[in-house]
Scaffold this motif. Structure first.
Motif, mmCIF file in Angstrom:
data_model
loop_
_atom_site.group_PDB
_atom_site.id
_atom_site.type_symbol
_atom_site.label_atom_id
_atom_site.label_comp_id
_atom_site.label_asym_id
_atom_site.label_seq_id
_atom_site.Cartn_x
_atom_site.Cartn_y
_atom_site.Cartn_z
ATOM 1 N N UNK A 1 37.896 47.439 36.863
ATOM 2 C CA UNK A 1 38.421 46.639 37.977
ATOM 3 C C UNK A 1 39.897 46.301 37.774
ATOM 4 N N UNK A 2 40.245 45.943 36.515
ATOM 5 C CA UNK A 2 41.635 45.551 36.249
ATOM 6 C C UNK A 2 42.584 46.743 36.388
ATOM 7 N N UNK A 3 42.175 47.904 35.886
ATOM 8 C CA UNK A 3 43.034 49.085 35.980
ATOM 9 C C UNK A 3 43.202 49.527 37.430
ATOM 10 N N UNK A 4 42.108 49.460 38.212
ATOM 11 C CA UNK A 4 42.198 49.836 39.623
ATOM 12 C C UNK A 4 43.116 48.876 40.369
ATOM 13 N N UNK A 5 43.003 47.588 40.042
ATOM 14 C CA UNK A 5 43.867 46.603 40.700
ATOM 15 C C UNK A 5 45.329 46.827 40.326
ATOM 16 N N UNK A 6 45.570 47.178 39.071
ATOM 17 C CA UNK A 6 46.941 47.450 38.637
ATOM 18 C C UNK A 6 47.546 48.593 39.433
ATOM 19 N N UNK A 7 46.765 49.659 39.623
ATOM 20 C CA UNK A 7 47.267 50.804 40.378
ATOM 21 C C UNK A 7 47.517 50.449 41.850
ATOM 22 N N UNK A 8 46.671 49.580 42.405
ATOM 23 C CA UNK A 8 46.830 49.201 43.825
ATOM 24 C C UNK A 8 48.045 48.312 44.058
ATOM 25 N N UNK A 9 48.286 47.368 43.136
ATOM 26 C CA UNK A 9 49.247 46.298 43.410
ATOM 27 C C UNK A 9 50.616 46.504 42.767
#
Length: 469
Positions: free
Chosen positions: A252-260
């Motif tokens: 979840x954290x890595x996906x959020x990093x890529x999105x934001x």
């Protein structure tokens, strides 16, 4: 006559709303002491042992190993009073056995968190179609063995019907909704879904996360996608590995990093020959009994703190709601550690105020705790900058993903002998590739390049670091 008390999964802190049962430490019929660990659970942050605040005889357990439970769901029930299983005796003088246990319990659940005040009894609201939970029979005071047989272990349904009934609360003026997990409610709110319009697939109509996610997909799908879904509902085969616990949190954290985060990466090769020589000299100068050896990672961590003092823009975070860059005063240095349960990032607190030896000792302690699964949630959060030594995997370079909500990560490849021009002559030197991935919102390439060049200079000429000491 004994009193049967229900112990629920406590609030584990750090905003955690659920945990997975990894291993039960007690069986039905066992005598437990006050504050004795009864179950090992894995949260999105760490593995923790949960102690029971009551002393008595375990009459029921709820959930098998591998079951995910929300905060507030029952874990087990304990018969408190003068109950003692036949053939067993409680330790005398401990003050924590079943006999004479106070129904109020100790109030302690996890170090730093606790149970707080006992919950106030409230009237339960049930929607039509949800049956009231059956009262569990209580064992006679003469023996606890019949209690273990009379009260079954809830091993089939992940969430017992009793949890459903107690967790059903009004979600609006039109009536109650069968939802246990706060995460499910939050997910529905984020996508403007009315939970009253959903049919739950859980026990007694309980609305699960999968139900909400399915509704989200049906709302956002195009007509063509919906048609394909209707025609081919089957999912592809193969082994399925649940994304939950530590692995799920990392995903979840890595996906959020890529999105934001609009990230960018720069890298440089550095001659680490002098750094390795300096490390050898430092360890040799210590002599026998001088303490643990200084590691390369500890030296690189100390170099990072010196570089961040010169380039504080990279020790920051972005407040998107306020549209502000928040520059942080303390350097809480995270470092990537690979474990059997996946990648974790323990944090060395206030690294800017530590010596190389102190940083190294803390890295060693946190690494051992990560490998044994005993890291506390507070030791995995609050980082401001991350050091990623992927060279231990035998690779030269990488473009790491920033550990959200931080602003940068330094990656270090393996240190290997390579041809290198040194003082005008071709020589074999020990070379390392350094890469910096940074949030382009907090600084431009000039700042990022200056930071990386300073780190490389310290690696090539460790005496440069003396100016920052």
């Amino acid at each position: 006559m004994p009193q049967v008390l229900e112990f629920k999964l406590p609030d584990l802190g750090e905003g955690l709303t659920e945990a997975e049962i990894v291993r039960w430490l007690v069986e039905v019929g066992d005598v437990v002491a006050i504050d004795q660990p009864v179950v090992e659970v894995e949260t999105a942050k760490a593995m923790v042992e949960v102690p029971c605040p009551y002393g008595g005889v375990v009459t029921a357990r709820f959930g098998e190993e591998g079951t995910e439970l929300p905060v507030g769901a029952p874990l087990l029930t304990v018969a408190v009073g003068s109950v003692e299983p036949s053939g067993s005796t409680a330790e005398s003088g401990s003050g924590t056995g079943a006999a004479g246990a106070e129904p109020s319990g100790s109030g302690n659940v996890l170090v730093g968190y606790g149970t707080g005040a006992p919950p106030v009894r409230r009237k339960r609201v049930r929607p039509e179609g949800l049956s009231a939970p059956a009262a569990a029979p209580v064992a006679p005071a003469t023996s606890a063995a019949p209690a273990a047989q009379a009260v079954p272990v809830a091993s089939v349904a992940p969430v017992p019907a009793a949890v459903v009934a107690s967790a059903v609360v009004p979600d609006g003026a039109q009536g109650p909704v069968a939802v246990v997990s706060p995460l499910v409610r939050k997910l529905a709110r984020q996508h403007d879904l009315d939970l009253r319009q959903l049919s739950g697939s859980g026990p007694d109509g309980l609305i699960l996360r999968a139900d909400v996610e399915s509704a989200i997909r049906s709302v956002t799908a195009t007509p063509q996608e919906a048609a394909v879904t209707d025609q081919a509902p089957a999912r592809p085969g193969g082994e399925r590995v649940p994304l939950r616990g530590v692995r799920g949190a990392v995903a979840d954290k890595l996906a959020r990093s890529r999105r934001e985060i609009p990230d960018a990466t720069c890298w440089v090769d550095a001659d680490a020959t002098e750094l390795m020589a300096a490390r050898t000299a430092m360890n040799a100068a210590g002599g026998p009994g001088a303490g643990p050896k200084v590691s390369v990672l500890a030296l690189l961590a100390r170099i990072c703190t010196a570089a961040l003092a010169r380039y504080p823009e990279l020790n920051s975070t972005v407040d998107q709601d306020a549209r502000e860059i928040v520059r942080l005063s303390g350097v809480h240095l995270g470092f990537a550690a690979q474990t059997e349960r996946g990648l974790v990032v323990p944090v060395v607190r206030d690294a800017q105020a530590r010596s190389t030896e102190s940083i190294g000792a803390e890295i060693t302690r946190l690494t051992e705790a990560a490998r044994t699964g005993t890291l506390k949630p507070a030791e995995l959060t609050g980082g401001t900058f991350t050091l990623n030594n992927y060279g231990v995997f035998g690779v030269d370079g990488s473009t790491p993903i920033i550990n959200h909500p931080e602003a940068a990560m330094l990656g270090v490849g393996r240190i290997v002998p390579k041809p290198w021009v040194h003082e005008g002559e071709l020589a074999v030197r020990r070379v390392v590739q350094l890469s910096l991935t940074f949030d382009h919102r907090v600084c431009d390439g000039g700042t990022a390049g200056g930071f990386l060049r300073y780190v490389a200079d310290c690696v090539e000429q460790p005496t440069v670091l003396l100016r920052a000491l």
